[in-house]
Scaffold this active site. Sequence first.
Site, PDB file in Angstrom:
ATOM      1  N   GLY A 308       0.885  -1.236  -0.153  1.00 46.21           N
ATOM      2  CA  GLY A 308      -0.077  -0.110  -0.043  1.00 46.21           C
ATOM      3  C   GLY A 308       0.878   1.201  -0.103  1.00 46.21           C
ATOM      4  O   GLY A 308       0.680   2.199  -0.623  1.00 46.21           O
ATOM      5  N   ALA A 309       2.012   1.310   0.696  1.00 48.08           N
ATOM      6  CA  ALA A 309       2.937   2.390   0.829  1.00 48.08           C
ATOM      7  C   ALA A 309       4.027   1.863   1.530  1.00 48.08           C
ATOM      8  O   ALA A 309       4.115   0.876   2.169  1.00 48.08           O
ATOM      9  CB  ALA A 309       2.221   3.696   1.648  1.00 48.08           C
ATOM     10  N   HIS A 342      -0.197   7.288   8.577  1.00 52.08           N
ATOM     11  CA  HIS A 342       0.515   6.041   9.206  1.00 52.08           C
ATOM     12  C   HIS A 342       1.976   6.125   8.580  1.00 52.08           C
ATOM     13  O   HIS A 342       3.048   6.020   9.484  1.00 52.08           O
ATOM     14  CB  HIS A 342      -0.088   4.803   8.402  1.00 52.08           C
ATOM     15  CG  HIS A 342       0.444   3.645   8.496  1.00 52.08           C
ATOM     16  ND1 HIS A 342      -0.354   2.787   9.398  1.00 52.08           N
ATOM     17  CD2 HIS A 342       1.519   2.734   8.058  1.00 52.08           C
ATOM     18  CE1 HIS A 342       0.653   1.712   9.527  1.00 52.08           C
ATOM     19  NE2 HIS A 342       1.682   1.673   8.806  1.00 52.08           N
ATOM     20  N   GLU A 343       2.186   6.457   7.380  1.00 49.64           N
ATOM     21  CA  GLU A 343       3.754   6.305   6.877  1.00 49.64           C
ATOM     22  C   GLU A 343       4.722   7.335   7.552  1.00 49.64           C
ATOM     23  O   GLU A 343       5.737   7.101   7.654  1.00 49.64           O
ATOM     24  CB  GLU A 343       3.774   6.553   5.200  1.00 49.64           C
ATOM     25  CG  GLU A 343       3.206   5.178   4.606  1.00 49.64           C
ATOM     26  CD  GLU A 343       3.510   3.851   5.056  1.00 49.64           C
ATOM     27  OE1 GLU A 343       4.400   3.559   5.230  1.00 49.64           O
ATOM     28  OE2 GLU A 343       2.641   3.181   5.012  1.00 49.64           O
ATOM     29  N   HIS A 346       5.978   6.731  10.734  1.00 50.39           N
ATOM     30  CA  HIS A 346       6.756   5.648  10.998  1.00 50.39           C
ATOM     31  C   HIS A 346       8.009   6.588  10.920  1.00 50.39           C
ATOM     32  O   HIS A 346       9.450   6.103  11.152  1.00 50.39           O
ATOM     33  CB  HIS A 346       6.786   4.949   9.585  1.00 50.39           C
ATOM     34  CG  HIS A 346       6.173   3.621   9.616  1.00 50.39           C
ATOM     35  ND1 HIS A 346       6.204   2.688  10.849  1.00 50.39           N
ATOM     36  CD2 HIS A 346       5.133   2.988   8.940  1.00 50.39           C
ATOM     37  CE1 HIS A 346       5.447   1.718  10.841  1.00 50.39           C
ATOM     38  NE2 HIS A 346       4.770   1.735   9.431  1.00 50.39           N
ATOM     39  N   GLU A 365       4.492  -1.303  12.928  1.00 50.26           N
ATOM     40  CA  GLU A 365       3.101  -1.241  12.209  1.00 50.26           C
ATOM     41  C   GLU A 365       2.064  -0.831  13.270  1.00 50.26           C
ATOM     42  O   GLU A 365       1.057  -0.253  12.789  1.00 50.26           O
ATOM     43  CB  GLU A 365       3.096  -2.324  11.649  1.00 50.26           C
ATOM     44  CG  GLU A 365       4.194  -2.773  10.371  1.00 50.26           C
ATOM     45  CD  GLU A 365       4.430  -1.491   9.439  1.00 50.26           C
ATOM     46  OE1 GLU A 365       3.304  -0.730   9.436  1.00 50.26           O
ATOM     47  OE2 GLU A 365       5.317  -1.726   8.602  1.00 50.26           O
TER      48      GLU A 365
END
Length: 901
Positions: A308-309, A342-343, A346, A365
């Site tokens: 997804g990414a 989300h990314e 990280h 995650e």
Amino acid sequence: MQTRIVAVFALALSLAACGQAKTIAQAARASAATMPEATEPVPQAQLPRVAAPTHYAVTLTIDPQKDRFSGHAEIAVLFSEPRHTLFIHGLDLHVTAAKAIAGNGKAVPVKFEQVDKSGVARLTFGSEIPKGPAKLLFDYDAPYDTSLAGLYKVVDRGDSYAFTQFENSDARRAFPSFDEPGFKAPFDIAVIAPTADKVVGNTPVASGAPAGAGMTKTVFQTTKPLPTYLIALAVGPLDIVDGGAVPPNQYRSAPVPVRGVTARGNGARMKYALSLTPSVVTALENYYGVAYPFQKLDVLAVPDFAAGAMENAGAITYRERLLLDAEKSLEARRSSLSVQAHELAHQWFGDYVTPAWWDDIWLNESFANWMESKITNTVAPTEEFSREREGSAIEVMHADEAESARQIHQPVKNQDDIDNAFDGITYDKGSAVLQMFENYVGEKDWQAGVHAYLQKFAFKNATAQDFIGTVASVTHHPEIVDAFNSYIDQPGIPEKAVSYSCEKGDKRASVTQGLYTQIGRNAVSRQWGVPMCFAGEDGKKSCSIVQGGAPVQIDLKTTCAATVMPNADGKGYYRFALSEPDWQALLKAAPKRDAADQLVLFANIDAAFRAGKASPDLYFDAIRTFAPIAQWDLLRDMRVSLRRFRTTIVKPDDQAAYRTLVAKLFGPRLAAVGFAEKPGEAPSTSLEREYLGGLMVGEARDPATIAALAKAVEPFVASAGADRNGIAPDLLADAMRAGVLAGGAPFTDRLLAAMRKSDSEDFRRMAIYAMSASNDPAVLGKESALAASLRAGEIRYLYQYMQDEPAARNALWLSLTTHFAAIEARVSSHGFGRAPGLLGGACTIGAKNALQSFFGPKVKELEGIGRPLAESEERIGYCIALKDAKGTAFEAALHKAASAS
């Protein structure tokens, strides 16, 4: 010992015969040094900790129009002991020259040999490398990967590109390396590429210079210490657009430049997605209390992408549909924001602080999933993100019910274990557990613990125990460590059997803990430390950590009644069980509860029925109670639940009653919201329309709804997605599905022609969803044959949607098993990890046997399919057991509900 002495003596005689001037003692010392290394087994998980990289310098020559690339890699290494051999990583690399330079400057020849299909390579040195610093040098070439892993090639609209995807263990396909998260080092990267192409990496460009024959050498700034899986490159005729900058703030004195990167011609389509990025970074900095840790931020829309990414430091890659034209629908806007949250989360949690090994990748995650919900709600508070984690927890519990379900903190002993670590247990169960413990200690204290953890392990590696230990210390809640570990170190779902006592003014709940087991599963003894919260209708809560299997008495701060919610706001990762009268009382009071409580109550009634602890009449009472009042996420969950029973338990003769019930319950609501967006309508209304449309088209198969939508969607299909004809964007997928159901093969042919014209991944995704509802073999034959014409990264949509419908599932299974060799040639042996799930929703012994017959013999050759195969077989078994035990009662309850509605 005797064998060792004989071997040493023989070696000494041999050396003397050859005129070597070594003494027997010298030979003995040499043998002692080499023999243990010669017998070292090839590592299947972590490399031996006898050497570690301290710096990489990699120069790659990348021409995307060719079939291979070449490279020169220099790795500064610190040896902790003298070595004659060393295991590192390198997969399918043709190494043409290799040497080592010891700390004393001596050049030593090196033999490079790949010794395992996972990419483990053995280096054999011409002479001993002493303890201390050294440098390893390699010249090599390799093919571009054909399955969207490593350094891979994409041809899009006639243009050739090269992109990277290195997580989890595919950097070894691009350069020799220590390809594990526990090895962090700075990288100096240079790329020699055609002058007409653009090059993007993790850091800003330091310099560029001609490299002869139409090539340019681009040198990037040195990275921060990174593991190999976070390195990224993109080469080709890219559009690079200015996305502005994240302005300075209290954590950072300089702005962070933001750019959008796409395939040629798509740059302008990133405008909306890029408008979100600075706000997300700012919200994350405010939460973490730590400045964005890298030199720049590029946001890349990759035209063919398996994931997804991917959170590559400073150069995050995404599927195109998540970034291009994101303003066109609420679903697209929400998806773009959530995946960016989300990314970007990280960049701190995973990139700034990195797991020491893959067994703790779950923390990376799950934390990003948990943070995604928090940040999206901060950036777009009106877009209905507030209950995302509760919904994800409910969904992943279906996977966690199985006896074969894995624990969150799963030992990683081989490549299959690494592949299996990226699933719903990691992402969604992990984030639910984090949310539960945050709820227990309090948001502000939890935030302080996260900040302390990031500060303590900045640019280093850490473990889950480092994380929870730091949080426990900062929050002064040492009791959470054991409770936390009870969740991450064993699988399954705690079940809380609850009863109430109100004698003489006491307000108590009696709680007995066990393992949730659905019908067909063997019960086992398992205990957790569960942060459990009760809430009355007045909103007052009582929270405590409940441990052990003996009944525990909890004093309630609210009125003592069966209307007390045993999982307040759905923040706890557990299920609860009540007596039938208490279920009915709680359900009767449900319209007065908030949306989160309603969501959790329905999920627990569904689970209680499947465990044989609630009647099917209660299940349909819940459907009828919530149908007129459910918000969008409960509508979604009811649709999933109804579809599961429709495709497994409900017999063909009972389908008419099922459709009548669904149409009666949900038709009036869809009519009220209509097919078109209204000016200024709330996001919740758009989301309700989406799931009501799915219920009326996919479940009720309502003729009037299907006919109206099929007619309305014709211009959208004829224009390959350009003309919506007034249909609300979030209803388009089900409008296309209505077109397939009403128009059959002729409509499908028009839809396929539109797919070929469209440059939108989202249009193709919706078309696959649409065709999956058909029972017509002509339609399904066309759909299952699509794999050859789709981008490799889009094949996932066939599995995602066709597995939900029995006829589509069978058609795809036939296509998969018939054309397996051709599909494997395209996606490779490591691209089938989720394929056994195709039949996981079936409910026949024939499907279970077919799975084992086809995939069973392939477990050793197809990477990562062993666990998914076992899970799918088990799910089928549970379904058969439920149908045998409760099928007749469910049918009777269905007809009763249909008559009463």
